[in-house]
Design a protein around this motif. Structure first.
Motif, short mmCIF file in Angstrom:
data_model
loop_
_atom_site.label_atom_id
_atom_site.label_comp_id
_atom_site.label_asym_id
_atom_site.label_seq_id
_atom_site.Cartn_x
_atom_site.Cartn_y
_atom_site.Cartn_z
N GLU A 1 0.85 -1.18 0.00
CA GLU A 1 0.00 0.00 0.00
C GLU A 1 0.89 1.24 0.00
O GLU A 1 1.77 1.38 0.86
CB GLU A 1 -0.92 0.02 1.21
N ASN B 1 0.74 10.34 -2.91
CA ASN B 1 0.33 10.50 -4.29
C ASN B 1 1.54 10.32 -5.22
O ASN B 1 2.56 10.99 -5.05
CB ASN B 1 -0.28 11.90 -4.50
N ARG C 1 -0.85 1.14 -11.34
CA ARG C 1 -2.28 1.37 -11.16
C ARG C 1 -2.56 2.70 -10.46
O ARG C 1 -3.71 3.15 -10.41
CB ARG C 1 -2.89 0.21 -10.37
N SER C 2 -1.50 3.32 -9.90
CA SER C 2 -1.64 4.64 -9.27
C SER C 2 -1.20 5.76 -10.21
O SER C 2 -1.00 6.89 -9.77
CB SER C 2 -0.82 4.68 -7.97
N SER C 3 -1.01 5.41 -11.50
CA SER C 3 -0.73 6.40 -12.56
C SER C 3 0.64 7.04 -12.47
O SER C 3 0.82 8.20 -12.83
CB SER C 3 -1.81 7.49 -12.59
N ARG D 1 0.92 10.03 -8.76
CA ARG D 1 0.41 10.29 -10.11
C ARG D 1 1.37 11.21 -10.88
O ARG D 1 1.74 12.28 -10.42
CB ARG D 1 -0.97 10.94 -10.03
#
Length: 336
Positions: A52, A56, A88-90, A58
């Motif tokens: 996890e 951020n 998957r978190s860009s 991205r």
């Protein structure tokens, strides 16, 4: 998509001391704080891995710091799952920084009905969303060709050369670089060129993996200080036997410079009781307490070169410049 401002580091559990050292060196180079991304890499009760990321990412340029050393399967899965979480978190780009690349010894089919596991691992890394790999001293150079993404392979020999020149100052004429087998001649020759020393070879014949049946010294090592150079030390059987054979052929001292200290099984006991005066590793694999406390083992830090390589990749500048003594010398000034 937001502009990428700074490189971001995230680490698995394989070698956290090295990951933290890389972050500190990058902070020094950047003149600003560079920390590890806040994340948890844990295991469920059945040993499944869970990742996890709490920050951020991205649009960010992400670097995953993870050696695939023992336990190789767990550490490899951590790397792949972290990559999937970032994809998957860009994240804009994901680079795997793998100081020690596991499964590198399975790079070809030596017998019928055997796998080429290095290629399988390369495919898995690519499919996980990793777009670039940074590693050091691959067991076989052709592994770079197994990947369909860029691979930067750093070398420990420039750092070894700096250490040799410091440790053996005034004794340069006595030095002899030794390859422990014919396959490692290119690696040994590279160090020999850097320190302007002659080269010798110990030709070995194996009856089965991990056991050496016979050794022959090619070259005159009489009255020489021998420096054995290799990419990894696993059970240390070959290394300790080579030291004994070299002394039997007239060498005055035997030292060893090894990129990756795998050190499994009876390796620590063998090195402790061997004829090796010193055994030098990098910290690409986190040394165990037993290895760190062995009287004739020294550990060289790889954080400076990896930190600079990461910054070069992020900046889009040359990584191969780090192979040159004039470049690597200032990076390690005051460290070795």
């Amino acid at each position: 998509m937001p502009t990428v401002v700074e490189p971001k580091l995230i680490a698995g559990n394989s070698n956290l001391p090295l990951a933290n050292s890389i972050a500190r060196r990058m902070s020094l180079y950047r003149g600003m704080s560079v920390g590890l991304v806040d994340a948890r890499v844990e295991r469920f009760n059945d040993a499944e891995i869970f990742v996890e990321v709490f920050e951020n990412v991205r649009g960010e340029d992400m670097f995953i710091l993870q050696s695939t050393s023992n336990p190789a399967n767990d550490n490899l899965m951590e790397l792949l799952i972290m990559a999937d979480a970032l994809r998957r978190s860009s994240a804009a780009r994901i680079t795997a920084v793998i100081p020690y690349f596991g499964y590198a010894r399975q790079d070809r089919r030596t017998k019928a009905r055997t796998p080429i596991t290095s290629k399988l691992v390369a495919n898995m890394i690519h499919e996980a969303g990793i777009e670039r790999v940074l590693t050091m001293d691959l067991h076989a150079a052709q592994i770079q060709g197994f990947f369909d993404i860029p691979v930067d392979n750093l070398y420990a020999s420039p750092i070894f050369a700096l250490d040799v020149k410091k440790q053996f100052a005034g004794r340069e004429s006595e030095l002899m670089v030794v390859s422990p087998d014919v396959g490692g001649v290119a690696r040994a020759r590279e160090l020999a060129k850097r320190i302007e020393a002659p080269l010798s070879i110990v030709d070995k014949r194996r009856e089965k993996p991990g056991e050496v049946a016979e050794m022959t010294v090619i070259g005159d090592v009489k009255d020489k200080v021998c420096l054995i150079v290799d990419d990894m030390c696993d059970t240390a059987g070959t290394l300790c036997k080579a030291a004994e054979v070299l002394l039997g052929h007239g060498a005055t001292e035997v030292h060893a410079y090894i990129s990756h200290g795998v050190m499994s099984g009876p390796a620590v006991e063998r090195v402790t009781n061997s004829y090796l005066k010193t055994l030098v590793f990098t910290d690409s694999i986190q040394p165990t307490e037993a290895v760190a406390n062995t009287h004739n083992i020294r550990i060289l830090p790889m954080a400076p070169i990896f930190a600079q390589a990461i910054l070069n990749i992020w900046n889009g500048t040359s990584v191969s410049s780090l192979f040159e003594t004039d470049t690597i010398g200032p990076i390690y000034e005051g460290i070795l």
